[in-house]
Structure formats: C-alpha cells, structure tokens
Write a protein that holds these residues in place. Structure first.
Motif, PDB file in Angstrom:
ATOM      1  N   ILE A   1       0.850  -8.126  -5.616  1.00 21.82           N
ATOM      2  CA  ILE A   1      -0.216  -8.549  -6.520  1.00 21.82           C
ATOM      3  C   ILE A   1      -1.278  -7.459  -6.647  1.00 21.82           C
ATOM      4  O   ILE A   1      -1.733  -7.132  -7.750  1.00 21.82           O
ATOM      5  CB  ILE A   1      -0.836  -9.866  -6.013  1.00 21.82           C
ATOM      6  N   LEU A   2      -1.663  -6.885  -5.510  1.00 19.78           N
ATOM      7  CA  LEU A   2      -2.703  -5.857  -5.485  1.00 19.78           C
ATOM      8  C   LEU A   2      -2.318  -4.652  -6.341  1.00 19.78           C
ATOM      9  O   LEU A   2      -3.086  -4.194  -7.200  1.00 19.78           O
ATOM     10  CB  LEU A   2      -2.956  -5.433  -4.046  1.00 19.78           C
ATOM     11  N   ARG A   3      -1.130  -4.122  -6.125  1.00 25.81           N
ATOM     12  CA  ARG A   3      -0.723  -2.919  -6.840  1.00 25.81           C
ATOM     13  C   ARG A   3      -0.509  -3.187  -8.318  1.00 25.81           C
ATOM     14  O   ARG A   3      -0.789  -2.330  -9.163  1.00 25.81           O
ATOM     15  CB  ARG A   3       0.529  -2.334  -6.192  1.00 25.81           C
ATOM     16  N   THR A   4      -0.052  -4.389  -8.658  1.00 29.14           N
ATOM     17  CA  THR A   4       0.106  -4.743 -10.062  1.00 29.14           C
ATOM     18  C   THR A   4      -1.244  -4.813 -10.762  1.00 29.14           C
ATOM     19  O   THR A   4      -1.419  -4.311 -11.878  1.00 29.14           O
ATOM     20  CB  THR A   4       0.844  -6.079 -10.195  1.00 29.14           C
ATOM     21  N   ALA A   5      -2.213  -5.423 -10.100  1.00 31.07           N
ATOM     22  CA  ALA A   5      -3.552  -5.524 -10.677  1.00 31.07           C
ATOM     23  C   ALA A   5      -4.175  -4.145 -10.884  1.00 31.07           C
ATOM     24  O   ALA A   5      -4.787  -3.867 -11.926  1.00 31.07           O
ATOM     25  CB  ALA A   5      -4.445  -6.382  -9.792  1.00 31.07           C
ATOM     26  N   LEU A   6      -4.011  -3.258  -9.905  1.00 30.47           N
ATOM     27  CA  LEU A   6      -4.622  -1.935 -10.005  1.00 30.47           C
ATOM     28  C   LEU A   6      -4.000  -1.104 -11.119  1.00 30.47           C
ATOM     29  O   LEU A   6      -4.682  -0.314 -11.781  1.00 30.47           O
ATOM     30  CB  LEU A   6      -4.499  -1.202  -8.673  1.00 30.47           C
TER      31      LEU A   6
ATOM     32  N   ASP B   1      -3.858  -5.328  15.915  1.00 29.82           N
ATOM     33  CA  ASP B   1      -4.438  -4.017  16.202  1.00 29.82           C
ATOM     34  C   ASP B   1      -4.062  -3.067  15.076  1.00 29.82           C
ATOM     35  O   ASP B   1      -3.308  -3.408  14.166  1.00 29.82           O
ATOM     36  CB  ASP B   1      -3.958  -3.476  17.552  1.00 29.82           C
ATOM     37  N   ARG B   2      -4.588  -1.850  15.124  1.00 27.09           N
ATOM     38  CA  ARG B   2      -4.343  -0.882  14.054  1.00 27.09           C
ATOM     39  C   ARG B   2      -2.869  -0.540  13.922  1.00 27.09           C
ATOM     40  O   ARG B   2      -2.355  -0.343  12.806  1.00 27.09           O
ATOM     41  CB  ARG B   2      -5.165   0.383  14.313  1.00 27.09           C
ATOM     42  N   GLU B   3      -2.139  -0.475  15.033  1.00 31.44           N
ATOM     43  CA  GLU B   3      -0.727  -0.106  14.984  1.00 31.44           C
ATOM     44  C   GLU B   3       0.124  -1.132  14.265  1.00 31.44           C
ATOM     45  O   GLU B   3       1.226  -0.822  13.807  1.00 31.44           O
ATOM     46  CB  GLU B   3      -0.190   0.104  16.409  1.00 31.44           C
ATOM     47  N   SER B   4      -0.351  -2.362  14.146  1.00 29.59           N
ATOM     48  CA  SER B   4       0.443  -3.413  13.501  1.00 29.59           C
ATOM     49  C   SER B   4       0.104  -3.595  12.032  1.00 29.59           C
ATOM     50  O   SER B   4       0.637  -4.498  11.382  1.00 29.59           O
ATOM     51  CB  SER B   4       0.249  -4.740  14.249  1.00 29.59           C
ATOM     52  N   VAL B   5      -0.755  -2.750  11.486  1.00 27.71           N
ATOM     53  CA  VAL B   5      -1.159  -2.869  10.082  1.00 27.71           C
ATOM     54  C   VAL B   5      -0.052  -2.337   9.175  1.00 27.71           C
ATOM     55  O   VAL B   5       0.195  -1.125   9.116  1.00 27.71           O
ATOM     56  CB  VAL B   5      -2.469  -2.106   9.814  1.00 27.71           C
ATOM     57  N   ILE B   6       0.617  -3.213   8.485  1.00 27.37           N
ATOM     58  CA  ILE B   6       1.642  -2.817   7.523  1.00 27.37           C
ATOM     59  C   ILE B   6       0.959  -2.205   6.299  1.00 27.37           C
ATOM     60  O   ILE B   6      -0.072  -2.694   5.848  1.00 27.37           O
ATOM     61  CB  ILE B   6       2.508  -4.030   7.120  1.00 27.37           C
ATOM     62  N   PHE B   7       1.527  -1.133   5.778  1.00 24.18           N
ATOM     63  CA  PHE B   7       0.990  -0.420   4.601  1.00 24.18           C
ATOM     64  C   PHE B   7      -0.377   0.203   4.879  1.00 24.18           C
ATOM     65  O   PHE B   7      -1.192   0.351   3.958  1.00 24.18           O
ATOM     66  CB  PHE B   7       0.882  -1.351   3.381  1.00 24.18           C
ATOM     67  N   ASP B   8      -0.642   0.561   6.103  1.00 27.42           N
ATOM     68  CA  ASP B   8      -1.961   1.096   6.449  1.00 27.42           C
ATOM     69  C   ASP B   8      -2.309   2.321   5.606  1.00 27.42           C
ATOM     70  O   ASP B   8      -3.379   2.399   4.989  1.00 27.42           O
ATOM     71  CB  ASP B   8      -1.999   1.445   7.939  1.00 27.42           C
ATOM     72  N   ARG B   9      -1.408   3.307   5.564  1.00 28.17           N
ATOM     73  CA  ARG B   9      -1.685   4.519   4.788  1.00 28.17           C
ATOM     74  C   ARG B   9      -1.756   4.228   3.293  1.00 28.17           C
ATOM     75  O   ARG B   9      -2.590   4.788   2.580  1.00 28.17           O
ATOM     76  CB  ARG B   9      -0.621   5.581   5.077  1.00 28.17           C
ATOM     77  N   ASP B  10      -0.883   3.362   2.823  1.00 27.48           N
ATOM     78  CA  ASP B  10      -0.890   3.025   1.392  1.00 27.48           C
ATOM     79  C   ASP B  10      -2.207   2.361   0.989  1.00 27.48           C
ATOM     80  O   ASP B  10      -2.767   2.662  -0.073  1.00 27.48           O
ATOM     81  CB  ASP B  10       0.273   2.081   1.062  1.00 27.48           C
TER      82      ASP B  10
ATOM     83  N   ALA C   1      -7.466   2.461  -1.718  1.00 26.99           N
ATOM     84  CA  ALA C   1      -8.916   2.306  -1.643  1.00 26.99           C
ATOM     85  C   ALA C   1      -9.616   3.597  -2.059  1.00 26.99           C
ATOM     86  O   ALA C   1     -10.678   3.563  -2.703  1.00 26.99           O
ATOM     87  CB  ALA C   1      -9.331   1.899  -0.235  1.00 26.99           C
ATOM     88  N   ARG C   2      -9.033   4.741  -1.702  1.00 23.45           N
ATOM     89  CA  ARG C   2      -9.630   6.022  -2.086  1.00 23.45           C
ATOM     90  C   ARG C   2      -9.560   6.234  -3.597  1.00 23.45           C
ATOM     91  O   ARG C   2     -10.537   6.653  -4.230  1.00 23.45           O
ATOM     92  CB  ARG C   2      -8.909   7.168  -1.371  1.00 23.45           C
ATOM     93  N   ARG C   3      -8.412   5.912  -4.178  1.00 19.12           N
ATOM     94  CA  ARG C   3      -8.207   6.148  -5.610  1.00 19.12           C
ATOM     95  C   ARG C   3      -8.913   5.142  -6.491  1.00 19.12           C
ATOM     96  O   ARG C   3      -9.244   5.433  -7.637  1.00 19.12           O
ATOM     97  CB  ARG C   3      -6.706   6.156  -5.916  1.00 19.12           C
ATOM     98  N   HIS C   4      -9.111   3.928  -5.977  1.00 21.70           N
ATOM     99  CA  HIS C   4      -9.692   2.858  -6.795  1.00 21.70           C
ATOM    100  C   HIS C   4     -10.956   2.309  -6.143  1.00 21.70           C
ATOM    101  O   HIS C   4     -11.200   1.100  -6.163  1.00 21.70           O
ATOM    102  CB  HIS C   4      -8.674   1.734  -6.989  1.00 21.70           C
ATOM    103  N   GLY C   5     -11.765   3.205  -5.591  1.00 16.64           N
ATOM    104  CA  GLY C   5     -12.963   2.777  -4.876  1.00 16.64           C
ATOM    105  C   GLY C   5     -13.954   2.016  -5.725  1.00 16.64           C
ATOM    106  O   GLY C   5     -14.767   1.243  -5.201  1.00 16.64           O
ATOM    107  N   ASP C   6     -13.885   2.170  -7.045  1.00 16.78           N
ATOM    108  CA  ASP C   6     -14.794   1.446  -7.931  1.00 16.78           C
ATOM    109  C   ASP C   6     -14.367   0.003  -8.144  1.00 16.78           C
ATOM    110  O   ASP C   6     -15.161  -0.818  -8.612  1.00 16.78           O
ATOM    111  CB  ASP C   6     -14.878   2.147  -9.292  1.00 16.78           C
ATOM    112  N   ARG C   7     -13.122  -0.323  -7.770  1.00 15.34           N
ATOM    113  CA  ARG C   7     -12.594  -1.676  -8.007  1.00 15.34           C
ATOM    114  C   ARG C   7     -12.114  -2.362  -6.745  1.00 15.34           C
ATOM    115  O   ARG C   7     -12.087  -3.591  -6.687  1.00 15.34           O
ATOM    116  CB  ARG C   7     -11.416  -1.620  -8.985  1.00 15.34           C
TER     117      ARG C   7
END
Length: 353
Positions: free
Chosen positions: A138-143, A158-167, A172-178
C-alpha cells in the motif's frame, strides 16, 4: 450479456496458477521475500494490500497458506510475497529453509479486501512484525501513483527484526515531504500500547488507517486510532489466518432441495456477464455458483480470507460466519459468497465492482 445458469454446466476451470520463483531475497534472519515470475504478463493481476495463497509441501500433505503481496502493482514488474518464520510454523519454516530460485509454486489468484478505497485521503499505516507486508504494498503504491501524506508506525522487537529496514529508510529520504516513518522497538520503548502508538500519529484529520500485525497489536492500534478521533469507518485491518482446509482441493457443492418455495432467484454479475440463477435457500452462494460451472472467485471457503467477497446490490442474505469484513465493508454491501444464504425472494449481486 445476460445468461440463464439454472442448469448445471461443465465445472469452471481450475484457478491454480504456477509461478516460478525468480529470486529469494533474505530480508532478515527470519524473513524472506519470494519474487515470482508469472508465465504471462497478465497472469497475476492484483491490488495493493491483497495476498496470494501458496501450496506448501509438508510431511503430512500439502498445506495452503495465505501470504500478503509486498510488491506494488504499479511500481514492480514482478509480484512478490514476504514470509516471516513462525515458531512451529510448518509452512513458513519450509519456505524459509527450502525455497530457491527456479522452483515452481502453485498459487491461487490474488484475493483479499485490505485494499484502500480512497487514495486521496491521508494514510496512517500501523504495522507490527510481518504485518508490514501488505502495508508495504500500500505504501509504495501510494508514493508512486498518488499524492496523499502518509505516516507509518512500525513495531518490532529490535532493529535486527525490522523487515524492509533499508527500503523504508530510502523511501523516507526520497519522499520526506509526504512520508513519516516511526519505528517502535521493544528494546527501546517496551511493548507498544495505545498511548505510545497514538503519540506517533501526528496529523490524523481525515486519515484512513490500515492496521496489520499480531492480534494484541491490532487491538491496541485500533484503540490508538480511535483515541485520535479517527472514525471507525475509516479504520481497516487485515487478519492473518491459517486455513484449516486445503484451498486447492476442489469440493463439490452440496445437493440442495429444489421444491417450490425452497429456492429464490438471483442475478449475478461475474466477469462482465449477468447470470440468472435459482438459489436454494439451504445452500451458500459459492456452492451454487460453482455447481453451475460459474468461475466465482474464492480461496478458503471458511469466511476468513475475503477471497469470495461480492457486493449485494439488492435483497438480503444471512452470513453464517464472517472473520474478515469490517463494518465499513458491510455497510457498502460487501458479503462473502462462501457464507451467504438468501433471505429474500429476489437478489442482485455483483463481483468485482
């Protein structure tokens, strides 16, 4: 085009699709993404938030399991599902340990109702653990295809269990305005409660909320959204279920009485055609349609997945069970064909409107 379908016709073709695993992406130590290659470009047509049902080998026989699509239908060339290993989970553990590129998997067509209806509204996406999977779609489609502001609150141990962490960091970097991404890590914040989640929802006015994760998380997430004044009709959730039956096994419709007064008339719009059927009062709609050779969509036949949802245009039905449609779905006429018995003499029904 209108057709009469009161006499049994040849059974509809099998909906099973075979997909080749194009790539296996290791997301975390306990989660993988399977990028799937369809034999033709139009084989897998899905909407953001839907799922695929995979047939998974097992020592006790094949298992049918529903896994959400994490890919976007507008941003990705190939569909992908993401699976997190579950303790004692026969299917998830087999997939994480055994699936490799080049394998062919049996699937059923995309299904599910965890799909946004208003892409102009602000989105508040609340996810925990593998609940990020449909939320990512949903997120990527909206963006890519829309312009609405989005807040994602994502809870993990914890941080190690975050799926799609880098993505997520890159989005967030590319769409920081939204896009605002808030991580709630148990190692830093403790278990998320309604107060903590609510504190991360900064601008809820007019927002539509989409929640996916373990049951306890969804309970507190819904409470958090309600505490911010978000209308219940605008709060949507996806429920993970383990199917009790084999969704790939064809099951004939039960025989039904046909005496006068024991059946009603229904018009059913399906795949661009309108069919007029006699519907026995003691038989659920899905069984009637399949018995008449009509290719009605379905997955679980248990009332848990939403794969057989239709819109009731007129008339009344009784649903024997419902574990997937929320109040908003019901108010707009959505019903489950595998659970619907007729309670009117004449009904009008449409699939995929």
């Amino acid at each position: 085009m209108t057709r009469t379908a009161n006499q049994a016709r040849p059974k509809a073709p099998s909906p099973v699709v075979q997909l080749t695993v194009h790539q296996v992406v290791r997301e975390t130590a306990d989660a993988v993404t399977l990028v799937l290659n369809a034999p033709t470009a139009n084989t897998v047509r899905y909407r953001a938030g839907q799922f695929l049902t995979l047939r998974v080998p097992s020592a006790d026989g094949p298992l049918a399991r529903c896994y959400s699509l994490s890919s976007s239908p507008v941003a990705d060339n190939l569909p992908a599902v993401t699976i997190k290993r579950v303790r004692d989970g026969r299917a998830s553990n087999w997939i994480c340990d055994n699936v490799t590129a080049g394998m062919v998997l049996d699937t059923l067509p995309p299904a599910g109702n965890f799909v946004p209806r208003d892409w102009d509204a602000p989105f508040v996406l609340l996810a925990a653990g593998s609940g990020i999977t449909p939320v990512m779609s949903i997120l990527r489609t909206a963006l890519v295809a829309h312009r609405n502001p989005i807040t994602l609150v994502y809870a993990n141990a914890d941080r190690e269990s975050v799926i799609f962490d880098r993505d997520l960091a890159e989005l967030a970097r590319r769409h920081g305005d939204r896009l605002t991404v808030v991580h709630l890590l148990e190692t830093e914040h403790g278990l998320p409660d309604a107060t903590l989640i609510a504190s991360a929802i900064a601008n809820p006015a007019g927002a539509h909320v989409y929640i996916c994760g373990p049951g306890p998380f969804m309970t507190v997430a819904r409470a958090a959204a309600s505490s911010k004044g978000i209308d219940e009709a605008q709060i949507h959730h996806e429920v993970f279920v383990s199917l009790e039956s084999d969704a790939f096994e064809a099951r004939p419709a039960e025989s039904a009485p046909s005496a006068d007064g024991d059946q009603v008339t229904a018009t059913v719009e399906l795949d661009g055609e309108e069919h007029t059927i006699d519907w026995p009062k003691s038989t659920v709609l899905l069984d009637v349609l399949l018995d008449k050779g009509l290719d009605a969509p379905y997955v679980c036949r248990e009332g848990t997945c939403g794969g057989c949802a239709y819109t009731l245009l007129s008339g009344e039905v009784e649903m024997l069970d419902n574990q997937t449609l929320d109040d908003y779905d019901l108010a707009r006429g959505s019903r489950l064909a595998c659970q619907s018995l007729p309670r009117s003499e004449h009904l009008a029904i449409a699939f995929d409107i």
